[in-house]
Design an enzyme around this catalytic site. Structure first.
Site, mmCIF file in Angstrom:
data_model
loop_
_atom_site.group_PDB
_atom_site.id
_atom_site.type_symbol
_atom_site.label_atom_id
_atom_site.label_comp_id
_atom_site.label_asym_id
_atom_site.label_seq_id
_atom_site.Cartn_x
_atom_site.Cartn_y
_atom_site.Cartn_z
ATOM 1 N N TYR A 126 0.853 -1.181 0.000
ATOM 2 C CA TYR A 126 0.000 0.000 0.000
ATOM 3 C C TYR A 126 0.883 1.222 0.000
ATOM 4 C CZ TYR A 126 -3.282 3.600 1.182
ATOM 5 O OH TYR A 126 -4.026 4.755 1.147
ATOM 6 N N TRP A 128 2.224 4.934 -2.575
ATOM 7 C CA TRP A 128 2.503 5.513 -3.892
ATOM 8 C C TRP A 128 3.884 5.025 -4.316
ATOM 9 C CZ3 TRP A 128 -0.476 10.027 -5.768
ATOM 10 C CH2 TRP A 128 -1.611 10.280 -5.002
#
Length: 793
Positions: A126, A128
């Site tokens: 999880y 970016w």
């Protein structure tokens, strides 16, 4: 037109070659001279408002914290899976060869799968993690684990869990909204009044999932201001709005009380006969039940402006005048994503949509509602949504899952039940966590609780580029490449370009890309054929691009061949730009263009949600007292409401070690913003080191005293690398998630409530501990027989 990557220019007699890289915070030109090894990063010349964050991706301070070789926690290596999990984060590491690391990982996966089944493996990824679509670690690790028989997954996001869950019941899911969100250029010349609950924090709009090509938020706001649009900022801070709108009317509102203000605005619309009943009748269901709640028929409490004023601190006359002005103007309502990261976070979003429906301007140019202008770059984009390249994750045979913010609950309470979307589920018993991409010791709440939960699995395996807090708390750490060290394709929803990301530098030390790492482990496990399909990286990029071109051809977008694309460096999609007005067709003909809700209309009262009979999330928007807020009894002990928001100099915790991030710190700590009145009462001045504390934890930060934040509120950016003192446990670097509450928004969504957090602040007197966030772990040599008993698969 395309811009050639082979473009060579004369700069002082030195020839330069320009290629491109894309990150979540922008597109950058990678300029290489004929002499020297390290390229220079420059802003993309087509971007009118480039972010400086990504210019520092090659900084030496980041290189200093790279994971250079495979490393194994000493106690785990010597004692096997489950050995001394309490030493995670304190144990030294032993560097091993890639062959040994692959053997250890493959053997442990095989052991857990054979002994406990695939539902004991959590595929954690999880964050970016990469703008490149092929080397996207989440896709890679999930594909790899699915080849092995599956894994326990997460659903939703820390950013938007409550909204993601509740919005499909009442209007549409977030993907559909983002794909058709009203663009900035559709607001120009149309929007007279822009009312922002939680501001328009364009520092957040520096970023976008999948990367940014052209930053548009600041320019969009500036053009509205030039056109005469009036801005109103409702919330506890005044500087969370784009610079051009800095003179916006600021209505100070206590955190977590926006729902009460929205309800009072709705009540005023009814009382003043300003509701658009034609729109309500054509496009909505359930208004009558909501009206009964507003006028007090359901609970004997009218939701008057006076009632809301006591809760929120917003004056009653301000609420009344704003409601009248909204009804008499072409009004765009905007809501910050942060409002639903709170106790009962579904309620501000449902109340917000209902308020917009009552105004009747949904689907009209310049009117209606926006879900997060300023939240990320895509909100307000004029670009067409193309179907970008995507690596298939294959099918997951394991059906167990968790809402993403419930990871500590899962690890601490295997076998117990939780509810989600009206159904009851059970937490699995996790023996192995495999994490590639992301930093849970940044984005999760109550990190002291997570540290305790992190001791439960037998084994934690991490692919990492840097020695982050998560890497330091793993058992096996495998060094991964950064984007500039590999080839990839960048593509993001409603951005203006497809970009060829050509490898610019050689991988650091022994770092490998995730695909190569998983290929080697798959080869050992016998799943290589399924995982790789006989393709190398460039073959995969060619294939994914071809699939992308075929899909987009069907919607009238013709892409060049892969060879042309790779040679030219990018495909310009801006000729397809156009203004978007969200829900325009639906508002014009709701029967012909129905929504995906159960009734096809906006559901102000949801019969489906009501049927779940959840005490903490009824079927209509309502005021429910938050777990922690300034009206709580606990506020007498902890009288400051702490907001934790996205920083302006990094994306979450990414690049925290870069000079651009560290130069904004105070005494090497994250700055905390505190009101002048609160600071004076505590003897705090700007530049002081302060301790922020509550019953969950303590952290140190550098004080910034200002009047941009209302009394009783403080703001501490997220993303400072978690750095607890080994002796006292106090977090030394300014990470707010040692203080935030790890409880669900409601039993409907189980979302994060990071913004419901009370603390107190005091000045630190005397010496304070040094920050060790960017220290490398300790490394030791291993005993020669340490891996001799490992079974070679």
């Amino acid at each position: 037109m395309n811009q050639s990557t082979s473009n060579r220019s004369e700069a002082g007699g030195v020839k330069e070659t320009t290629t491109y890289t894309v990150s979540h915070w922008g597109t950058y030109e990678v300029v290489k001279a004929d002499i020297g090894n390290m390229p220079e990063l420059r802003p993309f010349r087509r971007d009118p408002d480039p972010s400086p964050i990504g210019l520092h991706q090659l900084a030496q301070s980041l290189q200093d914290v790279r994971v250079r070789r495979p490393a194994v926690r000493k106690s785990w290596l010597e004692g096997g899976p489950g050995s001394r999990p309490d030493m995670r984060g304190r144990d030294p590491f032993v560097e091993v060869t890639w062959d040994e690391a692959v053997t250890l990982v493959a053997s442990e996966l095989n052991r857990v799968k054979t002994s406990f089944g695939n539902s004991s493996i959590f595929g954690g990824s999880y964050g970016w993690s990469s703008a490149g679509r092929f080397h996207h670690p989440q896709s890679q690790v999930h594909r790899f684990l699915n080849c092995l028989g599956g894994y326990v997954r997460h659903v939703d996001s820390y950013s938007l869990a409550a909204a993601n869950v509740v919005l499909p019941y009442i209007v549409a899911d977030m993907d559909e909204i983002m794909a058709n969100h009203s663009s900035w250029n559709s607001l120009e010349g149309n929007t007279e009044l822009f009312v922002a609950f939680g501001g328009i924090p364009t520092k957040n709009a520096q970023v976008n999932a999948g990367g940014v090509n052209i930053h548009s938020a600041n320019l969009g706001v500036a053009r509205l201001v030039e056109g005469g649009t009036k801005f109103v900022n409702i919330g506890p801070v005044s500087d969370n709005i784009a610079g051009a709108a800095a003179k916006a009317q600021w209505i100070q509102c206590r955190p977590n009380t926006d729902t009460a203000v929205m309800l009072a605005l709705a009540y005023t619309l009814i009382e003043r006969d300003l509701v658009d009943y034609d729109f309500i009748g054509r496009c909505c269901v359930g208004f009558e039940r909501f009206r009964d709640y507003l006028v007090g028929s359901l609970d004997a409490q009218k939701k008057t402006p006076e009632w809301a004023a006591e809760i929120s601190g917003v004056r009653a006359e301000t609420i009344v005048s704003l409601a009248v002005e909204m009804a008499r103007s072409r009004t765009m309502l905007n809501i910050s994503w942060s409002l639903q990261r709170a106790s009962h976070g579904e309620q501000p979003f449902t109340a917000f949509v209902s308020l917009a429906a009552m105004l009747g301007q949904i689907g009209k140019p310049g009117g209606g509602f926006g879900l997060g202008y300023g939240a990320i770059n895509v909100v307000g984009s004029p670009h067409m949504r193309i179907k970008g390249p995507r690596l298939s994750q294959l099918d997951n045979p394991v059906k167990e899952f968790i809402p993403v913010a419930r990871i500590a609950d899962m690890l601490l309470n295997p076998g117990t039940t939780f509810t989600y979307k009206g159904a009851t589920h059970r937490y699995p018993d996790i023996r192995l966590v495999y994490w590639s991409g992301g930093n849970p010791f940044h984005h999760h709440q109550d990190l002291n609780r997570l540290q305790h939960a992190w001791c439960k699995p037998d084994t934690i395996i991490v692919h990492e580029q840097y020695w982050t807090p998560t890497a330091k708390r793993a058992d096996i750490v495998l060094p991964a490449t950064i984007s500039l060290e590999r080839n990839d394709i960048a593509s993001a929803a409603r951005e203006g370009f497809l970009v060829a990301m050509k490898q610019a530098i050689q991988p650091t030390a022994e770092a490998l890309d995730d695909f190569e790492i998983f290929s080697r482990i798959s080869r050992r496990l016998g799943t290589e054929e399924t995982f790789c399909e006989g393709l190398d990286v460039m073959s995969w990029l060619n294939r994914l691009y071809g699939e992308c071109a075929e899909k987009n051809s069907a919607q009238g977008v013709e892409l060049p061949s892969f060879d042309e694309f790779w040679q030219e460096g990018m495909v310009d999609l801006t000729p397809y730009d156009r203004p978007f007005t969200m829900l325009k067709d639906f508002a014009f003909a709701p029967e012909q263009y129905p929504l995906a809700t159960p009734t096809g209309k906006i559901e102000i009262f949801s019969e489906t949600i009501a049927s779940y009979k959840l005490a903490d999330c009824p079927g209509y928007p309502c005021w429910l007292e938050p777990e922690e807020w300034l009206g709580s009894p606990i506020a007498k002990q902890y009288p400051i409401h702490l907001l934790s928001d996205q920083p302006s100099r990094r994306l979450h915790s990414q690049l925290d070690a870069s000079p651009y991030s560290t130069e904004s710190k105070i005494h090497a700590r994250e700055p905390v913003f505190i009101n002048v009145t609160d600071a004076a009462a505590r003897g705090i001045s700007s530049g002081d080191v302060v301790e922020i504390f509550n019953g969950r934890g303590r952290c140190l930060a550098g004080a910034v005293v200002c009047d941009d934040i209302m009394p009783g509120v403080a703001r501490l950016n997220t993303g400072a690398w978690f750095d607890p003192d080994p002796e006292t446990g106090i977090e030394r670097h300014g990470n707010p998630n040692v203080l935030t509450l790890d409880k669900p928004a409601s039993s409907l969504s189980q979302g994060s409530i990071a913004q419901s957090c009370l603390v107190d602040v005091r000045r630190v007197v005397g010496e304070f501990p040094r920050v060790g966030a960017f220290d490398l772990p300790t490394f030791e040599r291993r005993a020669s027989e340490a891996v001799s008993s490992v079974k070679i698969l």
